[in-house]
Design a protein around this motif. Sequence first.
Motif, PDB file in Angstrom:
ATOM      1  N   PHE A  61       0.820  -1.093   0.000  1.00  0.00           N
ATOM      2  CA  PHE A  61      -0.011   0.036  -0.006  1.00  0.00           C
ATOM      3  C   PHE A  61       0.799   1.226  -0.013  1.00  0.00           C
ATOM      4  N   PHE A  62       0.439   2.301  -0.705  1.00  0.00           N
ATOM      5  CA  PHE A  62       0.983   3.395  -0.911  1.00  0.00           C
ATOM      6  C   PHE A  62       0.177   4.667  -0.753  1.00  0.00           C
ATOM      7  N   VAL A  63       0.875   5.495  -0.223  1.00  0.00           N
ATOM      8  CA  VAL A  63      -0.025   7.117  -0.073  1.00  0.00           C
ATOM      9  C   VAL A  63       0.551   7.969  -1.292  1.00  0.00           C
ATOM     10  N   LEU A  64      -0.335   8.106  -2.064  1.00  0.00           N
ATOM     11  CA  LEU A  64      -0.086   8.958  -3.252  1.00  0.00           C
ATOM     12  C   LEU A  64      -0.693  10.571  -2.861  1.00  0.00           C
ATOM     13  N   GLY A  65       0.120  11.606  -3.194  1.00  0.00           N
ATOM     14  CA  GLY A  65      -0.007  12.938  -2.724  1.00  0.00           C
ATOM     15  C   GLY A  65       0.028  13.682  -3.767  1.00  0.00           C
ATOM     16  N   LYS A  66      -0.664  15.207  -3.724  1.00  0.00           N
ATOM     17  CA  LYS A  66      -0.576  16.041  -4.557  1.00  0.00           C
ATOM     18  C   LYS A  66       0.783  17.001  -4.213  1.00  0.00           C
ATOM     19  N   GLU A  67       1.077  16.668  -2.826  1.00  0.00           N
ATOM     20  CA  GLU A  67       2.314  17.700  -2.447  1.00  0.00           C
ATOM     21  C   GLU A  67       3.400  17.067  -1.991  1.00  0.00           C
ATOM     22  N   LYS A  68       4.590  17.343  -2.313  1.00  0.00           N
ATOM     23  CA  LYS A  68       5.824  16.475  -1.860  1.00  0.00           C
ATOM     24  C   LYS A  68       6.128  16.688  -0.311  1.00  0.00           C
ATOM     25  N   THR A  69       6.292  15.816   0.421  1.00  0.00           N
ATOM     26  CA  THR A  69       6.503  16.028   1.940  1.00  0.00           C
ATOM     27  C   THR A  69       8.104  15.352   2.135  1.00  0.00           C
ATOM     28  N   GLU A  70       8.380  15.718   3.744  1.00  0.00           N
ATOM     29  CA  GLU A  70       9.575  15.370   4.013  1.00  0.00           C
ATOM     30  C   GLU A  70       9.921  13.852   3.964  1.00  0.00           C
ATOM     31  N   SER A  71       8.774  13.114   3.916  1.00  0.00           N
ATOM     32  CA  SER A  71       8.938  11.663   3.841  1.00  0.00           C
ATOM     33  C   SER A  71       8.660  11.076   2.472  1.00  0.00           C
ATOM     34  N   SER A  72       8.594  11.779   1.550  1.00  0.00           N
ATOM     35  CA  SER A  72       8.365  11.453   0.171  1.00  0.00           C
ATOM     36  C   SER A  72       9.451  10.434  -0.480  1.00  0.00           C
ATOM     37  N   TYR A  73       9.115   9.268  -1.082  1.00  0.00           N
ATOM     38  CA  TYR A  73       9.905   8.142  -1.584  1.00  0.00           C
ATOM     39  C   TYR A  73      10.368   8.771  -3.211  1.00  0.00           C
ATOM     40  N   ALA A  74       9.214   9.105  -3.691  1.00  0.00           N
ATOM     41  CA  ALA A  74       9.601   9.269  -5.265  1.00  0.00           C
ATOM     42  C   ALA A  74       8.447   9.981  -6.028  1.00  0.00           C
ATOM     43  N   GLN A  75       8.745  10.352  -6.901  1.00  0.00           N
ATOM     44  CA  GLN A  75       7.866  11.060  -8.024  1.00  0.00           C
ATOM     45  C   GLN A  75       7.273  10.113  -9.127  1.00  0.00           C
ATOM     46  N   LEU A  76       5.808  10.048  -9.050  1.00  0.00           N
ATOM     47  CA  LEU A  76       5.217   8.897  -9.934  1.00  0.00           C
ATOM     48  C   LEU A  76       4.952   9.695 -11.214  1.00  0.00           C
ATOM     49  N   LYS A  77       5.906   9.427 -12.270  1.00  0.00           N
ATOM     50  CA  LYS A  77       5.895  10.317 -13.413  1.00  0.00           C
ATOM     51  C   LYS A  77       4.752   9.670 -14.311  1.00  0.00           C
ATOM     52  N   ASP A  78       4.949   8.372 -14.676  1.00  0.00           N
ATOM     53  CA  ASP A  78       4.253   7.891 -15.834  1.00  0.00           C
ATOM     54  C   ASP A  78       3.965   6.634 -15.647  1.00  0.00           C
ATOM     55  N   ILE A  79       2.762   6.103 -16.340  1.00  0.00           N
ATOM     56  CA  ILE A  79       2.369   4.458 -16.259  1.00  0.00           C
ATOM     57  C   ILE A  79       1.818   4.227 -17.879  1.00  0.00           C
ATOM     58  N   GLN A  80       2.470   2.989 -18.145  1.00  0.00           N
ATOM     59  CA  GLN A  80       1.792   2.743 -19.561  1.00  0.00           C
ATOM     60  C   GLN A  80       1.476   1.137 -19.551  1.00  0.00           C
ATOM     61  N   ILE A  81       0.195   0.764 -20.038  1.00  0.00           N
ATOM     62  CA  ILE A  81      -0.100  -0.514 -19.933  1.00  0.00           C
ATOM     63  C   ILE A  81      -0.608  -1.104 -21.377  1.00  0.00           C
TER      64      ILE A  81
END
Length: 353
Positions: free
Chosen positions: A211-231
């Motif tokens: 499970f992952f928490v996706l957010g609009k704003e970057k936080t101090e605990s952010s792991y990565a930016q989810l740039k794009d997905i293709q399927i």
Amino acid sequence: MNAVYINNASCISVQDTLNENFFDHLTPENSVQVVKAIEPNYKEFIPAAMIRRMSKTVKMSSVASHYALKEAGIEQPDAIIAGTGMGCSQDSEKFLKNVIDNQEEFLTPTYFIQSTHNTVAGQIALGLQCHAYNFTYVNTSSSLEFSFLDAMLQINDGEAENVLVGSTDEQTERTMELYCLNNTIKKSEDLPFDFLNSKTDGVIWGEGSGFFVLGKEKTESSYAQLKDIQISNRLDLDEVQNFIGDFLAKNSLTYNDIDAVILGVSGDARSDIYYTKAMGLFTSSALLYYKHLSGEFNTASSFSTFAACHILRNQKIPEVMMINSVKKDGIKNVLLYNHLLGNDHSLVLLEKV
């Protein structure tokens, strides 16, 4: 699309991924047909009376989502989105067994009610008393990726700021028997084997919940930016280069811009040829694999996404995941490529924050 960040991540898997130092204790497995998840002490998170009525996948998801939200400091997400390939298959099997044993008469509805695929997202919402957007995707091995896409749309459309996104799949005895019969799971005589040089068909089957928490704003605990997905549901072998190349071009990147590629190599000789084809495109990237650590299952990509998040945050790649010897001074762009036995191909691009 605007930037979307993976602010928190939690995973229950075959490895001890709830442990903060799990990267130092990853243990590969290539000698059994089925590997089981390391489960936490559920009594610490779920009332004892409820545990008895919950299937394994619901329990794993409840704890994984709890960890993700707790780390994020969020009590109420603006949306809950879950992906699963098999859903609550334990309760499905129990219900079908009751149908047969009772000759379709005097059936209790409990197992049927709890067997639906959206039980996981529903139970998480009930536990949180969350009345927000709640959705479940059942798209075999791309269920998590579709859930991510939905979350990105929710955030970009202004419908949500923080979205709880996850995926989960469990094992069941009868299904594992059937997978052995149709050679989805490797034959016992083909074990042990070398994941990277397998000459036989079939996989080691696993399970887990991420499970992952996706957010609009970057936080101090952010792991990565989810740039794009293709399927892509179907892909011919000669289409792999265009599939990956077009995706990178769309994001203004070249093969050389990718610092690490995490491939879903499963040891299935029939379908791993797609990954072999992809490896040849990334001559200057660190090539990694992970299903010798997680096992293969419908939403195994949750493990690779979780691992990628930690790689980007720690700027460190575990030796046990490395295919080649390329090492980067810094890791900025990570590409995840996954499919399940040659179907449902997905690409996920993550960037360091």
